[in-house]
Design a protein around this motif. Structure first.
Motif, mmCIF file in Angstrom:
data_model
loop_
_atom_site.group_PDB
_atom_site.id
_atom_site.type_symbol
_atom_site.label_atom_id
_atom_site.label_comp_id
_atom_site.label_asym_id
_atom_site.label_seq_id
_atom_site.Cartn_x
_atom_site.Cartn_y
_atom_site.Cartn_z
ATOM 1 N N UNK A 132 0.845 -1.195 -0.168
ATOM 2 C CA UNK A 132 -0.043 0.030 -0.071
ATOM 3 C C UNK A 132 0.794 1.428 0.006
ATOM 4 N N UNK A 133 1.733 1.234 0.944
ATOM 5 C CA UNK A 133 2.732 2.503 0.748
ATOM 6 C C UNK A 133 3.363 2.775 -0.318
ATOM 7 N N UNK A 134 3.946 1.844 -1.292
ATOM 8 C CA UNK A 134 4.561 2.127 -2.557
ATOM 9 C C UNK A 134 3.578 2.562 -3.531
ATOM 10 N N UNK A 135 2.349 1.893 -3.395
ATOM 11 C CA UNK A 135 1.189 2.247 -4.499
ATOM 12 C C UNK A 135 0.926 3.897 -4.089
ATOM 13 N N UNK A 136 0.764 4.296 -2.871
ATOM 14 C CA UNK A 136 0.339 5.386 -2.630
ATOM 15 C C UNK A 136 1.265 6.565 -2.894
ATOM 16 N N UNK A 137 2.798 5.967 -2.651
ATOM 17 C CA UNK A 137 3.863 6.959 -3.183
ATOM 18 C C UNK A 137 3.958 7.144 -4.706
ATOM 19 N N UNK A 150 -10.630 3.358 -1.848
ATOM 20 C CA UNK A 150 -11.600 1.766 -1.432
ATOM 21 C C UNK A 150 -11.498 1.637 0.005
ATOM 22 N N UNK A 151 -12.289 0.879 0.399
ATOM 23 C CA UNK A 151 -12.688 0.407 1.889
ATOM 24 C C UNK A 151 -11.560 0.274 2.768
ATOM 25 N N UNK A 152 -10.129 -0.066 2.177
ATOM 26 C CA UNK A 152 -9.021 -0.557 2.803
ATOM 27 C C UNK A 152 -8.412 0.512 3.483
ATOM 28 N N UNK A 153 -8.975 1.693 3.248
ATOM 29 C CA UNK A 153 -8.161 2.921 3.897
ATOM 30 C C UNK A 153 -8.836 3.269 5.315
ATOM 31 N N UNK A 154 -9.273 2.058 6.121
ATOM 32 C CA UNK A 154 -9.738 1.987 7.261
ATOM 33 C C UNK A 154 -11.447 2.050 7.466
ATOM 34 N N UNK A 155 -11.936 2.046 6.290
ATOM 35 C CA UNK A 155 -13.460 2.183 6.672
ATOM 36 C C UNK A 155 -13.887 0.565 6.313
ATOM 37 N N UNK A 156 -15.099 0.092 7.116
ATOM 38 C CA UNK A 156 -15.534 -1.108 6.800
ATOM 39 C C UNK A 156 -16.138 -1.270 5.573
ATOM 40 N N UNK A 157 -16.263 -2.511 5.050
ATOM 41 C CA UNK A 157 -17.153 -2.672 4.099
ATOM 42 C C UNK A 157 -18.617 -3.269 4.293
ATOM 43 N N UNK A 158 -19.436 -2.481 4.866
ATOM 44 C CA UNK A 158 -20.641 -2.796 5.280
ATOM 45 C C UNK A 158 -21.561 -2.761 4.298
#
Length: 79
Positions: free
Chosen positions: A51-56, A71-79
């Protein structure tokens, strides 16, 4: 050599990376094959991206996506 038992970095699928850059997942695979982005292979042979490499890479490309569209993986839940 001791293994790092701390928090592991999030790994993203090609589809997740593709949605961040708004490209096809096959494009992400081509980037990995071309050395633009490094990948990790799962035991099943699937590619995963740090994730860090992709964000960079996203920052360096000038294609910043607003946080509410990530996308949800940034800390949000997939409800």
């Amino acid at each position: 050599m001791a293994a790092n038992r701390g928090e592991q970095e999030a790994l993203l699928t090609p589809a997740e990376v593709a949605s961040m850059f708004r490209v096809d997942p096959k494009t992400v695979t081509r980037w990995a094959k071309g050395g633009k982005l490094s990948s990790i292979r799962t035991l099943g042979g699937h590619r995963r991206y740090k994730q860090s490499e992709v964000e960079k890479l996203l920052e360096n490309s000038g294609m910043m996506i607003p946080e509410d569209q990530l996308p949800f993986y940034k800390g949000e839940s997939e409800d």
